[in-house]
Design a protein around this motif. Structure first.
Motif, PDB file in Angstrom:
ATOM      1  N   ALA A 272       7.084  -5.279   8.919  1.00  0.00           N
ATOM      2  CA  ALA A 272       6.483  -4.917   7.638  1.00  0.00           C
ATOM      3  C   ALA A 272       5.250  -5.798   7.453  1.00  0.00           C
ATOM      4  O   ALA A 272       5.357  -7.019   7.351  1.00  0.00           O
ATOM      5  CB  ALA A 272       7.473  -5.133   6.505  1.00  0.00           C
TER       6      ALA A 272
ATOM      7  N   THR B 123       2.862  -4.356   0.617  1.00  0.00           N
ATOM      8  CA  THR B 123       3.166  -3.849   1.961  1.00  0.00           C
ATOM      9  C   THR B 123       2.185  -2.736   2.317  1.00  0.00           C
ATOM     10  O   THR B 123       2.062  -1.748   1.586  1.00  0.00           O
ATOM     11  CB  THR B 123       4.605  -3.327   2.031  1.00  0.00           C
TER      12      THR B 123
ATOM     13  N   THR C 188       2.144  -7.202   5.378  1.00  0.00           N
ATOM     14  CA  THR C 188       1.763  -7.402   3.981  1.00  0.00           C
ATOM     15  C   THR C 188       0.609  -8.394   3.885  1.00  0.00           C
ATOM     16  O   THR C 188       0.235  -9.032   4.875  1.00  0.00           O
ATOM     17  CB  THR C 188       2.944  -7.944   3.144  1.00  0.00           C
TER      18      THR C 188
ATOM     19  N   VAL D  69      11.848  -3.763   0.609  1.00  0.00           N
ATOM     20  CA  VAL D  69      10.560  -3.546  -0.059  1.00  0.00           C
ATOM     21  C   VAL D  69      10.849  -3.104  -1.485  1.00  0.00           C
ATOM     22  O   VAL D  69      11.397  -2.029  -1.723  1.00  0.00           O
ATOM     23  CB  VAL D  69       9.718  -2.491   0.678  1.00  0.00           C
TER      24      VAL D  69
END
Length: 440
Positions: free
Chosen positions: A236, A224, A238, A166
């Motif tokens: 994750a 994110t 997003t 990230v």
């Protein structure tokens, strides 16, 4: 309360070097370091040395286990060496406590429970506490068992099959390149729509293509919003979709470590939480200095070393050395191959009103690339068309991390670019590229 000539908070590059210099002057010095794992500072323990050891070994062997074992050996040896370099000096006392300012002249030492065990004072105090990772406020970040900062990711015991990063800054790209060399599937989630926005666009396009050719995937404009753990991996979430990985690296950036109760002093902080200093690195309190990452600006160990030179000159010399006469600052992004930069890009030079000449040389036109067995890369330089002085250079290719230092010297010494163009260089080397690169 104990009195010293010099009190240094933090065991980083600038602080430890200043301690040895002050000792040679017969001064009594105390160095306060909260963590025994940080003897020697960020670079040696959790920054440049371990990460570049992993980068190098990844290129040499491609073995995750071998690289991480070597990294541990290197870090352990250097940590021990740095500790004894100071602790064995009769004029230096190393204290394993957390520092907390009590006033402009007094610093409390706190144990692990936060209890004050002693109070120190000194004629001069140097804050050298470095920087810490920025941890974003994202849902699930505290609960996840597979999230790491740049320190934690270098202490993995098992190689992840997949890694999500990230953030798309320089630290992110170095880890992306490194882990891809180990065979890990890497995906970089960057919130902005560009990578390395400050660098030369043409060279960035080459670098990104080379990373993608190694299997690194980039998702730009990816915000994110949440992390969720499943069996052995993390998702994750997003706006560009969900990304699963056995490990997630948070590489949003680093911020100055000012957890020192500075509110008990007259020291001032800047907009980004950095300690404000003048060009001799003095804080608002004249006998207190700040060096290295904690004062903001470029986060390089060699900047910390130059900060040492400035404070040394202020305390023991003429005081002529300042942040304003340190010259151009080169840097390298240790992706594969490395990208190195000093001075201005062509775009920056034009924006500043320069009339320029630009030189460009693909690495596959340099004879040495055959020996290196690596044709990737592009070298570019920017010249002031009026004065023939070098304004900047961006070198993307093998050994650029070495060559860039000569260009820094040439810029600082105002050397005409034709001197580098017409010089004789050994063959076959990457340096001889100057004969063609500067032929403009």
């Amino acid at each position: 309360m104990k009195k010293y000539d010099l009190l240094i908070l933090g065991f980083g590059k600038g602080g430890k070097t200043l301690a040895k210099t002050a000792s040679a002057q017969g001064k009594q010095i105390a160095v306060v370091e909260q963590s025994q794992k940080m003897y020697g500072g960020t670079c040696i323990n959790i920054g440049c040395i371990p990460s570049k050891t992993l980068v190098h070994e990844g290129l040499e062997s491609g073995s995750f286990n071998q690289a991480f074992e070597l990294k541990e050996e290197v870090v352990t040896a250097l940590n021990k060496k740095n500790y004894h370099n100071l602790a064995d000096d009769e004029n230096i006392t190393v204290l394993d406590y957390k520092a907390s300012f009590k006033s402009n002249t007094e610093v409390d030492l706190l144990d692990e429970q936060g209890k004050v065990v002693d109070t120190l004072t000194a004629d001069d105090i140097v804050i050298n506490t470095g920087a810490i990772p920025v941890i974003p406020d994202i849902k699930g970040i505290k609960e996840s068992k597979h999230l790491y900062d740049s320190t934690g990711i270098m202490n993995l015991r098992e190689q992840p099959k997949r890694l999500v990063i990230v953030g798309g800054g320089y630290i992110s790209l170095e880890f992306a390149s490194m882990f891809s060399n180990f065979g890990t599937e890497v995906t970089v989630l960057e919130a902005n729509d560009k990578l390395m926005a400050r660098e030369d666009k043409e060279i960035v396009s080459h670098a990104i293509k080379d990373l993608e050719d190694k299997g690194v995937k980039f998702e730009l404009g990816a915000q994110t919003s949440e992390f969720e753990d499943k069996d052995g991996y993390t998702i994750a979430k997003t706006n560009k979709g969900d990304f699963e990985a056995e490990a997630v690296l948070l590489a949003i950036g680093r911020k100055p470590n000012t957890d020192l109760n500075l509110e008990n002093t007259d020291i001032k902080l800047g907009e980004r939480g950095e300690i404000e200093v003048n060009n001799q690195l003095e804080t608002a309190v004249k006998h207190i200095y700040a060096i290295g990452d904690v004062k903001g600006g470029m986060q390089f160990t060699y900047i910390s070393l130059d900060d040492f030179r400035i404070v040394k000159d202020k305390l023991f010399g003429s005081g002529a050395r300042t942040t304003e006469n340190r010259g151009a600052v080169p840097y390298t992004v240790f992706i594969d191959p490395p990208l190195s930069r000093v001075g201005l890009t062509a775009k920056e030079a034009k924006e500043q009103g320069y009339e320029i000449k630009e030189g460009k040389l693909p690495v596959n036109n340099i004879p040495r690339h055959k020996i290196n067995n690596d044709p990737r890369g592009l070298f570019k330089i920017v010249i002031d068309a009026t004065t023939n002085k070098i304004l900047g250079a961006t070198l993307y290719g093998l050994q650029s991390e070495e060559i860039i230092n000569l260009l820094k010297l040439a810029i600082d010494q105002n050397i005409n670019y034709t001197v580098l163009r017409d010089n004789i260089y050994t063959h076959p080397t990457m340096m001889e590229s100057f004969n063609d690169l500067f032929n403009i």
